[in-house]
Scaffold this motif. Structure first.
Motif, PDB file in Angstrom:
ATOM      1  N   GLU A  44      28.217 -32.545 -24.918  1.00 45.74           N
ATOM      2  CA  GLU A  44      27.939 -34.256 -25.819  1.00 45.74           C
ATOM      3  C   GLU A  44      26.740 -33.942 -27.056  1.00 45.74           C
ATOM      4  N   ASN A  45      25.184 -33.254 -26.764  1.00 50.82           N
ATOM      5  CA  ASN A  45      24.718 -33.224 -28.134  1.00 50.82           C
ATOM      6  C   ASN A  45      25.430 -33.109 -29.002  1.00 50.82           C
ATOM      7  N   GLY A  50      25.538 -34.564 -34.118  1.00 50.95           N
ATOM      8  CA  GLY A  50      26.824 -34.930 -35.002  1.00 50.95           C
ATOM      9  C   GLY A  50      26.394 -36.326 -35.552  1.00 50.95           C
ATOM     10  N   ALA A  51      27.269 -36.786 -34.657  1.00 53.47           N
ATOM     11  CA  ALA A  51      27.107 -38.219 -35.507  1.00 53.47           C
ATOM     12  C   ALA A  51      25.436 -38.445 -36.593  1.00 53.47           C
ATOM     13  N   GLU A  52      24.163 -38.243 -35.671  1.00 55.92           N
ATOM     14  CA  GLU A  52      23.418 -38.375 -36.630  1.00 55.92           C
ATOM     15  C   GLU A  52      23.511 -37.392 -37.967  1.00 55.92           C
ATOM     16  N   LEU A  73      32.997 -33.271 -38.665  1.00 59.72           N
ATOM     17  CA  LEU A  73      33.054 -33.330 -37.006  1.00 59.72           C
ATOM     18  C   LEU A  73      32.019 -32.667 -36.310  1.00 59.72           C
ATOM     19  N   GLY A  74      31.198 -33.269 -35.060  1.00 60.41           N
ATOM     20  CA  GLY A  74      30.291 -32.735 -34.781  1.00 60.41           C
ATOM     21  C   GLY A  74      29.095 -32.663 -35.424  1.00 60.41           C
ATOM     22  N   LEU A  75      29.072 -31.233 -35.032  1.00 61.36           N
ATOM     23  CA  LEU A  75      27.614 -30.187 -35.597  1.00 61.36           C
ATOM     24  C   LEU A  75      28.387 -29.227 -36.709  1.00 61.36           C
ATOM     25  N   LEU A  76      29.934 -29.727 -36.893  1.00 67.12           N
ATOM     26  CA  LEU A  76      30.240 -28.576 -38.113  1.00 67.12           C
ATOM     27  C   LEU A  76      30.338 -29.805 -39.246  1.00 67.12           C
ATOM     28  N   THR A  77      29.554 -29.655 -40.633  1.00 65.20           N
ATOM     29  CA  THR A  77      29.821 -30.964 -41.446  1.00 65.20           C
ATOM     30  C   THR A  77      29.356 -30.131 -43.366  1.00 65.20           C
ATOM     31  N   ILE A 134      20.477 -27.964 -30.700  1.00 64.56           N
ATOM     32  CA  ILE A 134      19.276 -28.922 -31.885  1.00 64.56           C
ATOM     33  C   ILE A 134      19.778 -30.110 -31.061  1.00 64.56           C
ATOM     34  N   ASP A 135      17.755 -30.241 -30.999  1.00 67.79           N
ATOM     35  CA  ASP A 135      17.096 -31.574 -30.321  1.00 67.79           C
ATOM     36  C   ASP A 135      17.029 -32.473 -31.826  1.00 67.79           C
ATOM     37  N   GLY A 136      16.629 -33.920 -31.448  1.00 67.93           N
ATOM     38  CA  GLY A 136      16.087 -35.068 -32.139  1.00 67.93           C
ATOM     39  C   GLY A 136      15.082 -34.686 -33.775  1.00 67.93           C
ATOM     40  N   PRO A 137      14.086 -34.536 -33.257  1.00 73.70           N
ATOM     41  CA  PRO A 137      12.775 -33.535 -34.302  1.00 73.70           C
ATOM     42  C   PRO A 137      13.478 -32.306 -34.954  1.00 73.70           C
ATOM     43  N   GLU A 138      13.871 -30.904 -34.390  1.00 69.24           N
ATOM     44  CA  GLU A 138      14.712 -30.697 -34.698  1.00 69.24           C
ATOM     45  C   GLU A 138      15.955 -31.111 -35.827  1.00 69.24           C
TER      46      GLU A 138
END
Length: 159
Positions: A44-45, A50-52, A73-77, A134-138
């Motif tokens: 889910e993260n 990934g969208a962010e 897609l997701g965190l592979l960009t 990874i979180d939002g601030p990172e």
């Protein structure tokens, strides 16, 4: 920086731990740690972050004409660098733009994966693949640092 990563920073810009080249490193860690990504919230993260990430990369693209495409897609960009965003004409191969970008990202404390596009002969892109945790601030910091590196690359390439 953690001591384990110090050796990565001593190596010339390039791939350091993705797919085949990283099997020994990732294999040793993978055998020591097992997890259920859905149970741990990592799937889910990856979807949310990934969208962010893609939105942030598109923001970097909108401010830098050398970024011809953002994909993933997701965190592979990935970011693709082009000489002309209208025609998607690549930079001359001898410029090694993907390697330049890797060095500039490293100056910002980031590790990216440089590659040739278009059959491996011409074209330049980098993979941006932060950890699943990874979180939002990172992520905001990653995008800020990457934006700084891309802007520096544009200043080098565009008179």
């Amino acid at each position: 920086r953690v001591p384990v990563l110090e050796s990565f920073f001593k190596v010339k810009a390039g791939a350091k731990g993705v797919t085949i080249r990283g099997l020994t490193l990732t294999g040793s860690h993978g055998s020591a740690i097992t997890f259920d990504g859905a149970e741990d919230g990592l799937v889910e993260n990856a979807r949310v972050r990934g969208a962010e990430l893609v939105a942030g990369l598109k923001g970097i693209q909108s401010g830098n004409s050398i970024v011809g495409d953002v994909r993933g897609l997701g965190l592979l960009t990935a970011l693709e660098f082009v000489a002309d965003p209208e025609t998607m004409e690549p930079f001359r191969a001898e410029l090694d733009v993907h390697q330049m970008m890797t060095g500039l990202a490293r100056e910002q404390g980031l590790l990216v994966y440089p590659r040739r596009s278009r059959g491996g002969n011409v074209g330049d892109h980098i993979l941006v693949a932060p950890p699943l945790s990874i979180d939002g601030p990172e992520l905001a910091e990653l995008l800020d640092r990457l934006g700084t590196a891309v802007a520096a690359l544009q200043r080098r390439l565009v008179a």
